[in-house]
Design an enzyme around this catalytic site. Structure first.
Site, PDB file in Angstrom:
ATOM      1  N   GLY A  99       0.802  -1.229   0.000  1.00  0.00           N
ATOM      2  CA  GLY A  99       0.000   0.000   0.000  1.00  0.00           C
ATOM      3  C   GLY A  99       0.832   1.276   0.000  1.00  0.00           C
ATOM      4  CG  ASN A 117       1.749   3.221  -5.636  1.00  0.00           C
ATOM      5  OD1 ASN A 117       2.230   4.212  -6.184  1.00  0.00           O
ATOM      6  ND2 ASN A 117       2.299   2.010  -5.736  1.00  0.00           N
ATOM      7  CG  MET A 134      -1.569  -8.320  -6.539  1.00  0.00           C
ATOM      8  SD  MET A 134      -0.774  -7.663  -8.025  1.00  0.00           S
ATOM      9  CE  MET A 134       0.010  -9.154  -8.634  1.00  0.00           C
ATOM     10  CG  ASN A 186      -3.908  -1.078 -12.971  1.00  0.00           C
ATOM     11  OD1 ASN A 186      -3.734  -1.173 -11.758  1.00  0.00           O
ATOM     12  ND2 ASN A 186      -3.316  -1.884 -13.833  1.00  0.00           N
ATOM     13  CG  HIS A 193       1.779  -2.176 -15.784  1.00  0.00           C
ATOM     14  ND1 HIS A 193       1.413  -3.421 -15.302  1.00  0.00           N
ATOM     15  CD2 HIS A 193       2.823  -2.376 -16.614  1.00  0.00           C
ATOM     16  CE1 HIS A 193       2.199  -4.338 -15.845  1.00  0.00           C
ATOM     17  NE2 HIS A 193       3.066  -3.732 -16.648  1.00  0.00           N
TER      18      HIS A 193
HETATM   19  C1  GRF Z   1       3.184  -1.183  -7.633  1.00  0.00           C
HETATM   20  O1  GRF Z   1       4.469  -1.357  -8.174  1.00  0.00           O
HETATM   21  C2  GRF Z   1       2.170  -1.192  -8.734  1.00  0.00           C
HETATM   22  O2  GRF Z   1       2.628  -0.640  -9.930  1.00  0.00           O
HETATM   23  C3  GRF Z   1       1.948  -2.668  -8.932  1.00  0.00           C
HETATM   24  O3  GRF Z   1       1.956  -3.196  -7.624  1.00  0.00           O
HETATM   25  C4  GRF Z   1       2.797  -2.401  -6.805  1.00  0.00           C
HETATM   26  C5  GRF Z   1       2.003  -2.024  -5.587  1.00  0.00           C
HETATM   27  O4  GRF Z   1       2.795  -1.481  -4.575  1.00  0.00           O
HETATM   28  N1  GRF Z   1       0.723  -2.891  -9.669  1.00  0.00           N
HETATM   29  P1  GRF Z   1       2.144  -0.885  -3.265  1.00  0.00           P
HETATM   30  O5  GRF Z   1       1.229  -1.941  -2.655  1.00  0.00           O
HETATM   31  O6  GRF Z   1       1.379   0.352  -3.625  1.00  0.00           O
HETATM   32  O7  GRF Z   1       3.298  -0.593  -2.351  1.00  0.00           O
END
Ligand code: GRF
Length: 253
Positions: free
Chosen positions: A62, A64, A140, A157, A159
């Site tokens: 998490g 992000n 996921m 999303n 990526h």
């Molecule tokens: C990120 O690298 C995102 O691009 C990918 O999964 C990762 C998630 O990281 N889809 P976080 O859970 O936000 O730390």
């Protein structure tokens, strides 16, 4: 001239944004006005604009989600996270959400035994929370019609590669092992075609000579933490639209 990496990152982000603005002003999509995703937000000035209500979907650390929370707290992102949905009960992102006082819907393996029922439950919870956009941040699980149809062109999303290259769950590793010299980060609209929705923004990240994958991963995550809040802010300002004919995303100024 050598520049520190963070300075280069900032410059490249600014460059991408200005390219986006240039493209936006010369847009040739005839039906653009029909295609505005955030019509009701368009024309609101920054001062009177309501924060964008978003639901965030996570599965792991998490970081992000944290970056979105931090940008909201700092006043650089005009949004309110009304719900976090975690596909896993052990995701650290749940702690981050709770610490920020955000309600969390925690799903587990059993809840996903029926994919469409799980997606319906999530869509209902997001609607109940008043979410305008669904922001996937390391989620996921499959997002299916129950969510996509409830939020048409409003699911985004993140990526960790420059799409359409290196789709899938191991994008950073795949790009690194392929030996690319430049990889990066993509923010795109999600649709039924996994990792193939219209691209909103991309930020390149150079692969440095001889750097270990862990270092590259870290720099890609830093790029994500900068680009994602920036794009959500563009959505909040009602500046992002998709041309239905070309699938190209326009960012207006
Ligand atoms: C990120 O690298 C995102 O691009 C990918 O999964 C990762 C998630 O990281 N889809 P976080 O859970 O936000 O730390």
């Amino acid at each position: 001239m050598l520049m520190p990496v963070d300075v280069r990152r900032k410059l490249s982000l600014r460059f991408l944004v200005s390219i986006g603005l240039l493209i936006g002003s010369g847009n040739s999509c005839r039906r653009l006005s029909d295609a505005l995703l955030s019509n009701e937000r368009k024309g609101m000035t920054a001062q009177v604009q309501e924060p964008l209500n978003i639901g965030v979907l996570i599965s792991g650390s998490g970081s992000n989600l944290q970056s979105l929370i931090d940008h909201i707290d700092e006043g650089t992102l005009s949004a309110k996270i009304s719900l976090v949905v975690s596909s896993r009960p052990d995701a650290y992102g749940i702690e981050r959400a709770k610490k920020a006082g955000i309600p969390v819907l925690v799903m587990n393996r059993e809840a996903y035994a029926d994919t469409s029922a799980a997606n319906q439950r999530i869509a209902d919870a997001l609607k109940d929370a008043g979410a305008e956009y669904v922001v996937m941040a390391g989620y996921m699980r499959m997002v299916t019609a129950e969510i996509l149809d409830a939020f048409p062109d409003r699911v985004v999303n993140l990526h960790p590669a420059l799409l359409p290259s290196f789709k899938g769950a191991h994008a950073i590793e795949d790009a690194y092992n392929f030996g690319v010299k430049v990889t990066g980060v993509t923010v795109h609209f999600a649709n039924a075609d996994y990792d193939k929705g219209p691209i909103i923004a991309q930020q390149p990240v150079e692969v440095l000579e001889g750097e270990p994958i862990e270092a590259l991963e870290q720099r890609i995550h830093s790029a994500e933490h900068e680009l994602y809040p920036h794009v959500i802010q563009l959505l909040a300002e009602g500046r992002v639209s998709v041309c239905p004919e070309t699938r190209k995303v326009n960012i207006s100024n």
